[in-house]
Scaffold this motif. Structure first.
Motif, short mmCIF file in Angstrom:
data_model
loop_
_atom_site.label_atom_id
_atom_site.label_comp_id
_atom_site.label_asym_id
_atom_site.label_seq_id
_atom_site.Cartn_x
_atom_site.Cartn_y
_atom_site.Cartn_z
N LYS A 192 0.84 -1.19 0.00
CA LYS A 192 0.00 0.00 0.00
C LYS A 192 0.88 1.25 0.00
O LYS A 192 1.81 1.38 0.79
CB LYS A 192 -0.93 0.00 1.21
CG LYS A 192 -2.02 1.08 1.15
CD LYS A 192 -3.01 0.90 2.28
CE LYS A 192 -4.07 1.99 2.28
NZ LYS A 192 -4.96 1.90 1.12
N LEU A 193 0.57 2.19 -0.90
CA LEU A 193 1.42 3.36 -1.10
C LEU A 193 1.56 4.22 0.14
O LEU A 193 2.58 4.89 0.33
CB LEU A 193 0.87 4.22 -2.25
CG LEU A 193 0.70 3.55 -3.62
CD1 LEU A 193 0.28 4.57 -4.65
CD2 LEU A 193 1.98 2.85 -4.04
N ALA A 244 -6.07 16.99 -11.91
CA ALA A 244 -5.71 18.33 -11.42
C ALA A 244 -4.67 18.30 -10.30
O ALA A 244 -4.75 19.04 -9.33
CB ALA A 244 -6.94 19.09 -10.97
N ILE A 245 -3.68 17.41 -10.44
CA ILE A 245 -2.54 17.38 -9.53
C ILE A 245 -1.35 17.95 -10.29
O ILE A 245 -1.27 17.82 -11.51
CB ILE A 245 -2.23 15.94 -9.07
CG1 ILE A 245 -3.45 15.31 -8.40
CG2 ILE A 245 -1.04 15.89 -8.13
CD1 ILE A 245 -3.28 13.84 -8.09
N VAL A 261 5.20 10.45 -7.45
CA VAL A 261 4.03 9.98 -6.71
C VAL A 261 4.24 10.30 -5.24
O VAL A 261 4.73 9.48 -4.45
CB VAL A 261 3.81 8.47 -6.94
CG1 VAL A 261 2.52 8.02 -6.25
CG2 VAL A 261 3.74 8.16 -8.43
N GLY A 262 3.88 11.53 -4.90
CA GLY A 262 3.98 11.99 -3.52
C GLY A 262 2.66 11.87 -2.80
O GLY A 262 1.71 11.23 -3.30
N PRO A 263 2.53 12.47 -1.63
CA PRO A 263 1.30 12.34 -0.83
C PRO A 263 0.02 12.70 -1.58
O PRO A 263 -0.98 11.99 -1.48
CB PRO A 263 1.55 13.30 0.34
CG PRO A 263 3.04 13.32 0.48
CD PRO A 263 3.57 13.24 -0.91
N ALA A 264 0.03 13.81 -2.34
CA ALA A 264 -1.19 14.23 -3.03
C ALA A 264 -1.64 13.21 -4.06
O ALA A 264 -2.82 12.89 -4.18
CB ALA A 264 -0.98 15.60 -3.69
N THR A 265 -0.67 12.68 -4.82
CA THR A 265 -1.02 11.70 -5.86
C THR A 265 -1.48 10.39 -5.22
O THR A 265 -2.43 9.75 -5.69
CB THR A 265 0.18 11.46 -6.78
OG1 THR A 265 0.58 12.70 -7.36
CG2 THR A 265 -0.19 10.50 -7.91
N LYS A 266 -0.82 9.99 -4.14
CA LYS A 266 -1.22 8.75 -3.46
C LYS A 266 -2.66 8.85 -2.96
O LYS A 266 -3.48 7.94 -3.18
CB LYS A 266 -0.29 8.47 -2.28
CG LYS A 266 1.14 8.12 -2.67
CD LYS A 266 2.01 7.97 -1.41
CE LYS A 266 3.46 7.71 -1.74
NZ LYS A 266 4.31 7.61 -0.52
N VAL A 267 -2.95 9.95 -2.27
CA VAL A 267 -4.30 10.13 -1.73
C VAL A 267 -5.33 10.14 -2.84
O VAL A 267 -6.39 9.50 -2.75
CB VAL A 267 -4.38 11.44 -0.92
CG1 VAL A 267 -5.82 11.78 -0.58
CG2 VAL A 267 -3.57 11.31 0.37
#
Length: 550
Positions: free
Chosen positions: A62-63, A117-118, A124-130
């Protein structure tokens, strides 16, 4: 409007219904990478295709777990990458799942970031993972409930894409369900509640009537149909019309054409398609098939995945008073993301280069600002779509303030932070680019003024309550500025056909004419939908009901 027209919608009076299942949403996004077509059948097996024996990918991790790095980037090989590839494939990427973050995975990450819209940096940081998890990447791909692929009655215990679509529609209607493709007790409860609120038999079975009601949305038809979705023909050709053609025309305009977005595939559109195909190295046959569609959506180039700086709010003290060409920063990352929200076609890399400068100038020209390419206070304000900061408390004044509040919103663009704040009135956090929101806008105005406690995303609900005399609402035949006006484009005054609209009366002439302030309506000057003043009439072939708020 040039490139900024690439996400434009057609005018709201067009026939048809705006279906939530056909909108641009995260779960509906698809990539078509021809390079990986031959491996698609083996994706779920998690094996590598090559000259040698197949090698199993590392076990998925899991990321968001502590075992994965804060940022997953090109060059890494791990179970975290396996999980990433699985999630991207659930969104249609078509990657070989080998646990290796190579160029193909980088491209898929950048495409996904652009679609959701990222900041498009390939990291692949926190915003992309979420976002990957929040958009239900692990759920089966949605399937239109009214297609032959779905059972006549979808019931508790069912699993698959039909359930994914059902859950997405329920979320759109305000129900808090997990979009996981599994019809469990929570989904069944939401279905029964939805049925009860729409006068249907509350049996929890999603049959013909419930499906129709789920897709029955207010206002106008969407032109935001993804050409690659099942909602559009495999080949879009001359002579066709509708939302898919309107989207095609908008995308072509985003590539430099200057077509009228009228939803009709005529000779000019044919010429534009052939010109685009020729410029893209495709067979210039004028037929918009798989390859042409992929090229139209391919707005993100390659890159080394070095990453853009994290976005910073343009109005913060960390950003200069004027952001100009040559700068590199998180402020530029935010600027590029905002420009793309307004229809630009930029790679979000945090580097203010010539293309960003051109997009800024296009945006300034569209907004009637000084066209200098400098992103100062006025341009920043317009990018956020703000007229005044969203109010946390009603200003008071009741019905007398309705028109004042509505008029102050004129010019707010669909998809902007300001427009998206309207959903707070009805408990929605969706982007206004993803659903029909004219009744949401009226609900927001009512909340700001305290004129009525009624809130509803459906035009039919406003008409029903006014006819019943509830919530300080009533029907009037003598409209005044500040009244609410509902339109039934299909006629019949039943407001149940899924083709309705609503706004605020602005002025009334002595005859049948009047003007309005409306949300989710076409820009009179061309471009994205938003809040605009419109001229209307009571004898234009559609039915009108005026609602008094007292």
């Amino acid at each position: 409007m040039g490139r900024l027209a690439s996400l434009a919608h057609a005018e709201d009076e067009n026939e048809g219904s705006r279906h939530p299942g056909s909108r641009r949403t995260g779960t509906g996004w698809r990539i078509r990478l021809g390079t990986f077509a031959a491996t698609a059948a083996l994706v779920s097996a998690g094996i590598v295709i090559g000259a040698g024996p197949a090698v199993a990918a590392p076990v998925a991790v899991k990321l968001t777990s502590a075992s994965c790095p804060n940022e997953i980037v090109q060059g890494q090989t791990s179970g975290c990458v396996t999980e990433l590839q699985n999630l991207l494939n659930a969104h249609g990427a078509g990657l070989t799942v080998d646990g290796q973050f190579g160029p193909s995975t980088l491209y898929a990450v950048r495409e996904y970031q652009a679609a959701t819209a990222i900041a498009v940096d390939g990291r692949v940081g926190p915003a992309t993972k979420v976002k990957l998890y929040a958009t239900s990447g692990s759920a089966p791909a949605p399937v239109n409930l009214q297609s032959s692929a779905c059972p006549a009655n979808i019931v508790q215990g069912n699993q698959g894409g039909c359930v994914t679509e059902l859950q997405r529609l329920l979320v759109h209607h305000g129900y808090a369900v997990d979009v996981d493709g599994d019809f469990g007790a929570g989904t069944a409860s939401a279905v029964r509640s939805f049925q009860s609120s729409h006068g249907l038999t509350a049996d929890g079975q999603v049959g013909t009537d419930t499906k129709r009601a789920l897709y029955d949305t207010d206002e106008s038809p969407a032109t935001g149909l993804d050409l690659r979705s099942a909602s559009c023909p495999a080949n879009i050709v001359e002579g066709q019309s509708g939302g898919c053609v309107a989207t095609l025309q908008s995308l072509l305009n985003g590539k430099g054409q200057t077509l009228d977005v009228d939803g009709s595939f005529g000779p000019q559109t044919l010429t534009a398609v052939k010109a685009f195909q020729s410029a893209s190295g495709l067979t210039a046959d004028g037929e918009v098939g798989t390859n042409t569609k992929a090229a139209l959506y391919a707005n993100i180039g390659g890159g080394g995945g070095n990453g853009a700086a994290a976005p910073i709010n343009l109005n913060s003290a960390s950003c200069p008073a004027e952001i100009v060409q040559g700068q590199r920063s998180g402020c530029v990352t935010e600027l590029q993301s905002l420009l793309n929200h307004h229809g630009a076609d930029l790679a979000v890399d945090g580097d203010f280069g010539p293309l960003t400068d051109s997009a800024v100038r296009d945006f300034q020209a569209e907004k009637g600002l000084s066209v200098d390419g400098h992103v100062g206070p006025n341009t920043k304000s317009a990018l956020y779509g703000e007229v005044t900061p969203p109010s946390s408390t009603p200003p008071g004044g009741g019905y007398a303030k309705i028109l004042d509040v509505a008029e102050a919103e004129a010019g707010t663009v669909e998809g902007s932070a300001r427009a998206n704040s309207y959903g707070s009135a009805v408990g929605l956090s969706l982007s206004t680019s993803d659903y029909a929101w004219c009744a949401t806008f009226v609900s927001w105005v009512a909340k700001q003024t305290g004129a009525s406690s009624y809130r509803n995303t459906y035009v039919s609900g406003w008409v029903k309550q006014a006819r019943a005399g509830n919530y300080h609402l009533s029907v009037t035949t003598s409209p005044q500025p500040g009244d609410i006006v509902a339109f039934d484009w299909d006629g019949g005054s039943d407001f149940t056909g899924g083709n309705e609209h609503i706004g605020i009366v602005r002025t009334v002439s002595s005859g049948s004419s009047f003007t309005t302030v409306e949300g989710n309506t076409g820009n009179p000057n061309g471009g994205s939908d938003g809040v605009y003043v419109k001229s209307r009439s009571t004898n234009s072939g559609y039915d009108v009901v005026f609602i008094r708020v007292r």
